[in-house]
Design a protein around this motif. Structure first.
Motif, PDB file in Angstrom:
ATOM      1  N   ALA A  67       0.831  -1.203   0.000  1.00 39.04           N
ATOM      2  CA  ALA A  67       0.000   0.000   0.000  1.00 39.04           C
ATOM      3  C   ALA A  67       0.868   1.257   0.000  1.00 39.04           C
ATOM      4  CB  ALA A  67      -0.921   0.000   1.227  1.00 39.04           C
ATOM      5  N   PHE A  68       1.987   1.212   0.687  1.00 45.77           N
ATOM      6  CA  PHE A  68       2.908   2.354   0.724  1.00 45.77           C
ATOM      7  C   PHE A  68       3.412   2.686  -0.681  1.00 45.77           C
ATOM      8  CE2 PHE A  68       7.013   4.371   0.992  1.00 45.77           C
ATOM      9  CZ  PHE A  68       6.938   5.216   2.092  1.00 45.77           C
ATOM     10  N   MET A  69       3.883   1.661  -1.390  1.00 44.53           N
ATOM     11  CA  MET A  69       4.428   1.899  -2.728  1.00 44.53           C
ATOM     12  C   MET A  69       3.339   2.328  -3.702  1.00 44.53           C
ATOM     13  SD  MET A  69       7.634   1.613  -2.349  1.00 44.53           S
ATOM     14  CE  MET A  69       7.950   1.960  -4.088  1.00 44.53           C
ATOM     15  N   ASP A  70       2.142   1.743  -3.586  1.00 44.61           N
ATOM     16  CA  ASP A  70       1.023   2.151  -4.451  1.00 44.61           C
ATOM     17  C   ASP A  70       0.733   3.637  -4.265  1.00 44.61           C
ATOM     18  OD1 ASP A  70       0.740  -0.411  -5.406  1.00 44.61           O
ATOM     19  OD2 ASP A  70      -0.984  -0.921  -4.139  1.00 44.61           O
ATOM     20  N   ALA A  71       0.645   4.077  -3.013  1.00 44.17           N
ATOM     21  CA  ALA A  71       0.311   5.473  -2.731  1.00 44.17           C
ATOM     22  C   ALA A  71       1.436   6.410  -3.172  1.00 44.17           C
ATOM     23  CB  ALA A  71       0.033   5.652  -1.235  1.00 44.17           C
TER      24      ALA A  71
ATOM     25  N   ALA B 186       0.977   9.235  -6.093  1.00 42.94           N
ATOM     26  CA  ALA B 186       1.173  10.651  -5.770  1.00 42.94           C
ATOM     27  C   ALA B 186       2.289  11.269  -6.608  1.00 42.94           C
ATOM     28  CB  ALA B 186       1.484  10.799  -4.276  1.00 42.94           C
ATOM     29  N   ARG B 187       3.338  10.524  -6.796  1.00 39.67           N
ATOM     30  CA  ARG B 187       4.446  11.051  -7.596  1.00 39.67           C
ATOM     31  C   ARG B 187       4.031  11.216  -9.052  1.00 39.67           C
ATOM     32  NH1 ARG B 187      10.424   8.677  -8.722  1.00 39.67           N
ATOM     33  NH2 ARG B 187       9.172   7.156  -9.827  1.00 39.67           N
ATOM     34  N   GLY B 188       3.223  10.258  -9.534  1.00 36.37           N
ATOM     35  CA  GLY B 188       2.724  10.353 -10.911  1.00 36.37           C
ATOM     36  C   GLY B 188       1.824  11.560 -11.118  1.00 36.37           C
ATOM     37  N   GLU B 189       1.194  12.000 -10.038  1.00 33.23           N
ATOM     38  CA  GLU B 189       0.325  13.183 -10.106  1.00 33.23           C
ATOM     39  C   GLU B 189       1.110  14.478  -9.927  1.00 33.23           C
ATOM     40  OE1 GLU B 189      -2.404  12.367  -6.989  1.00 33.23           O
ATOM     41  OE2 GLU B 189      -3.557  10.865  -8.126  1.00 33.23           O
TER      42      GLU B 189
ATOM     43  N   ILE C 102       3.081  14.362  -0.573  1.00 30.30           N
ATOM     44  CA  ILE C 102       3.269  12.906  -0.556  1.00 30.30           C
ATOM     45  C   ILE C 102       3.298  12.398   0.883  1.00 30.30           C
ATOM     46  CG2 ILE C 102       4.920  11.053  -1.042  1.00 30.30           C
ATOM     47  CD1 ILE C 102       5.658  12.534  -3.616  1.00 30.30           C
ATOM     48  N   LEU C 103       3.993  13.113   1.759  1.00 24.75           N
ATOM     49  CA  LEU C 103       4.059  12.688   3.162  1.00 24.75           C
ATOM     50  C   LEU C 103       2.684  12.724   3.823  1.00 24.75           C
ATOM     51  CD1 LEU C 103       7.392  14.375   4.292  1.00 24.75           C
ATOM     52  CD2 LEU C 103       6.943  11.930   4.114  1.00 24.75           C
ATOM     53  N   SER C 104       1.876  13.718   3.482  1.00 25.20           N
ATOM     54  CA  SER C 104       0.519  13.795   4.037  1.00 25.20           C
ATOM     55  C   SER C 104      -0.319  12.611   3.576  1.00 25.20           C
ATOM     56  CB  SER C 104      -0.149  15.106   3.621  1.00 25.20           C
ATOM     57  OG  SER C 104       0.489  16.207   4.226  1.00 25.20           O
ATOM     58  N   ILE C 105      -0.120  12.202   2.332  1.00 24.31           N
ATOM     59  CA  ILE C 105      -0.851  11.044   1.798  1.00 24.31           C
ATOM     60  C   ILE C 105      -0.373   9.764   2.473  1.00 24.31           C
ATOM     61  CG2 ILE C 105      -1.151   9.617  -0.276  1.00 24.31           C
ATOM     62  CD1 ILE C 105      -1.031  12.320  -1.875  1.00 24.31           C
ATOM     63  N   LEU C 106       0.939   9.613   2.616  1.00 29.16           N
ATOM     64  CA  LEU C 106       1.493   8.408   3.230  1.00 29.16           C
ATOM     65  C   LEU C 106       1.069   8.280   4.689  1.00 29.16           C
ATOM     66  CD1 LEU C 106       5.128   8.482   1.766  1.00 29.16           C
ATOM     67  CD2 LEU C 106       3.235   7.008   1.048  1.00 29.16           C
TER      68      LEU C 106
ATOM     69  N   LYS D  25      -1.648   8.680   6.018  1.00 37.02           N
ATOM     70  CA  LYS D  25      -2.993   8.105   6.179  1.00 37.02           C
ATOM     71  C   LYS D  25      -3.026   6.601   5.917  1.00 37.02           C
ATOM     72  CE  LYS D  25      -4.900  12.518   4.671  1.00 37.02           C
ATOM     73  NZ  LYS D  25      -5.546  13.237   3.564  1.00 37.02           N
ATOM     74  N   ILE D  26      -1.898   6.041   5.479  1.00 39.23           N
ATOM     75  CA  ILE D  26      -1.850   4.600   5.208  1.00 39.23           C
ATOM     76  C   ILE D  26      -1.679   3.849   6.528  1.00 39.23           C
ATOM     77  CG2 ILE D  26      -0.525   2.760   4.094  1.00 39.23           C
ATOM     78  CD1 ILE D  26       0.262   4.816   1.982  1.00 39.23           C
ATOM     79  N   PRO D  27      -2.489   2.844   6.795  1.00 40.54           N
ATOM     80  CA  PRO D  27      -2.331   2.077   8.037  1.00 40.54           C
ATOM     81  C   PRO D  27      -0.909   1.547   8.179  1.00 40.54           C
ATOM     82  CG  PRO D  27      -4.384   1.491   6.949  1.00 40.54           C
ATOM     83  CD  PRO D  27      -3.636   2.366   5.991  1.00 40.54           C
TER      84      PRO D  27
END
Length: 577
Positions: free
Chosen positions: A166-170, A174-177, A184-188, A190-192
């Motif tokens: 899940a970490f690598m997917d997110a 995010a990097r692709g966007e 990116i850190l804010s998105i990461l 939220k990952i359990p």
């Protein structure tokens, strides 16, 4: 001179098999760094598991890096060469993600050294958009990441198989966007199972230890440890083969976690619940050992607790292989397991009573009695093994002078038994000071004063010195104190760590603390109040503080209450919902 350092890495790589190399392109590049030597790091099964896990993705290219030997470090510095990876001899700073394995507290100094050799700024706050994302995982990251939080962008809390996909997917999404590092850190966050320190504010109580950590914005209030329920879904075996390693084995993980409830053991609490791989899955991992002609190294918290251990031994020896084990318990070891180890060339049988007296083993909930040690020793002697080793701790909570004498008496009795049975080999006592660790019932307990530890070591050594073929080896009490400071530290400890690193390393920790009007004993040799907010309270291991408090209180009773090991349907600690 960079060509010479590159050649050294190329020559090491040429002696390996099983590594991955991908052409530069669309894959996210991850530098997986082990903060110790290649010789040590290549025997770490966790490194192999994460390396394979990442490289089997179609969007990730993972390469390895290790702490160079001291002479090589001098060459890197002298010729201004950046730390490089094994596979392509690329500068670590050129990777998208730099991922550290955090297995031992004393390696924290090595992590800072590797960042410095890699020309990566040590403090996370000083790194910019073009710098790699620095992450860390492993046991120490899971138990208490706070001392390393000034240097690491994100921690993996729990087991890699349960978090990294899940970490690598997110991260890739995010990097692709075109997201910024902060986004990116804010998105990461939220990952359990992902802890991003920069998304939390820290405040301290009047005593300087109370550590309140509050989320900023929509970061989660607590980070829940993630664990892989079915181990059969992922292989747990050696990925890369080399002769230049501490354990020249085909490593096979047969189980993970431990349900024995030893009250000092961090792994026993943080890797709950205990899980076994199926015999069928293990048999598949033995194929590579047979193809490579490698000795099998069985990995797990207590190999003898594996329910089909005798059948597994028969499978291994029946395939013409030999074997070794990471550990076993004297109360569950079988004659077939011992015979298999002896047939594989084992010369020394290791047991871990941890304490010498019956009372002290009850306090720590070890569950090993003298009769178990004698029985396991008898099995070993019957199998032709002549040398034995005991793992012992001193300075345990509630320890009394009689418990130190108990260690001496136990050693002499076991040595007498060896000689009665005709085993003329060596009995070795490997002694370590007790270190109170997070997420154990003893997390509130003080570490014994250093003078007490030194005195106890001297008493044991002097008492056993005259007995032929008894050897006492011990960890440095001062190093144990540094470990304790780091194990129980908060973010302020990260500042002390950095100052000690800049002044020569672990040996400078005492003088650094003194400059802050502190001492190591101030930080770890006093009991911690139940009311204190602990630096690791932001993390959720699946059980409550009340459960740990109950275990601590039971250990302090006149007759300490024994806690039974985990069993199917048990709901005591809360991990098995």
């Amino acid at each position: 001179m960079s060509w010479k350092l590159k050649e050294q890495l190329k020559n090491m790589l040429a002696e390996e098999s099983g590594y991955y190399i991908y052409h530069a392109g669309g894959r996210t590049r991850v530098a997986l760094l082990y903060p110790n030597s290649y010789f040590v790091g290549m025997s770490n099964l966790g490194l192999h598991i994460v390396y394979r896990l990442l490289n089997q993705r179609d969007d990730t290219a993972c390469e390895r890096g290790f702490l160079p030997e001291k002479r090589q470090q001098d060459e890197y510095v002298k010729h201004k060469v950046q730390l490089m990876t094994m596979e392509t001899q690329s500068a670590v700073s050129s990777f998208d993600i730099v991922a550290f394995m955090m297995s031992f507290e004393m390696d924290y100094f090595n992590i800072l050294r590797m960042l410095e050799l890699g020309k990566i700024k040590l403090l996370a706050t000083e790194r910019g958009e073009m710098d790699p994302l620095v992450i860390a995982g492993g046991p120490c990251a899971t138990f208490n990441p706070e001392p390393m939080s000034p240097f690491v962008d994100a921690f993996i809390i729990g087991e890699g198989e349960a978090v990294m996909p899940a970490f690598m997917d997110a991260y890739n999404r995010a990097r692709g966007e075109g997201r910024s590092k902060e986004e990116i850190l804010s998105i990461l966050a939220k990952i359990p199972g992902v802890y991003v320190p920069s998304r939390y504010e820290v405040s301290y109580g009047l005593d300087g230890y109370d550590t309140q950590i509050k989320p900023v914005g929509d970061a989660p209030e607590r980070i829940c440890r993630q664990w892989q329920e079915n181990l059969d879904e992922y292989p747990g075996e050696t990925a890369i083969y080399t002769e230049n390693t501490e354990f020249n084995l085909h490593l096979v993980e047969i189980a993970r976690g431990c349900g024995r409830h030893c009250r000092f053991c961090m792994a026993g609490y943080c890797f709950r619940r205990p899980r076994n791989r199926s015999l069928e899955a293990i048999e598949k991992m033995l194929v590579a050992a047979k193809e490579k002609g490698r000795r099998v190294g069985l990995m797990g918290a207590a190999i003898s607790d594996y329910p089909e251990i005798d059948q597994l031994c028969r499978e291994i020896l029946g395939d013409g292989l030999s074997m070794s084990v990471a550990s076993f318990r004297a109360d569950s070891v079988t004659q077939e397991l011992v015979d298999s180890l002896a047939a594989s060339g084992l010369k020394t049988l290791t047991m871990a009573p941890e304490a010498g007296s019956t009372r002290m083993r009850a306090v720590i909930n070890k569950g090993i009695e003298e009769e178990h040690l004698l029985n396991a020793m008898s099995m070993g002697i019957k199998a032709g093994i002549r040398n034995f080793r005991l793992y012992i701790m001193i300075g345990l909570p509630g320890e009394e002078p009689s418990d130190i004498q108990g260690i001496i008496d136990m050693a002499l009795k076991l040595k007498d038994f060896m000689e009665e049975k005709g085993a003329t080999g060596r009995l070795t006592l490997s002694i370590n000071p007790f270190i109170p660790k997070p997420f154990t019932p003893f997390q509130w307990s003080p570490m014994a004063p250093i003078k007490y530890i030194q005195g106890a070591l001297k008493e044991i050594t002097n008492a056993l010195r005259k007995r032929h073929n008894i050897e006492v080896i011990a960890e440095s009490p001062r190093d144990a104190y540094v470990q304790a400071v780091l194990a129980r530290g908060n973010r302020k400890t990260g500042q002390y760590l950095l100052e000690a690193y800049e002044n020569g390393g672990s040996k400078a920790m005492k003088s650094v603390l003194k400059s802050h009007k502190l001492s190591m004993e101030d930080l770890v040799s006093h009991p911690v109040s139940f009311d204190n907010i602990l630096p690791w309270d932001i993390l959720d291991m699946g059980f409550t503080k009340d459960y740990l408090k109950k275990e601590l209180i039971e250990s302090q009773q006149e007759k300490p209450k024994h806690t039974l090991q985990c069993f199917d349907g048990c709901k005591r600690c809360g991990v098995c919902k």
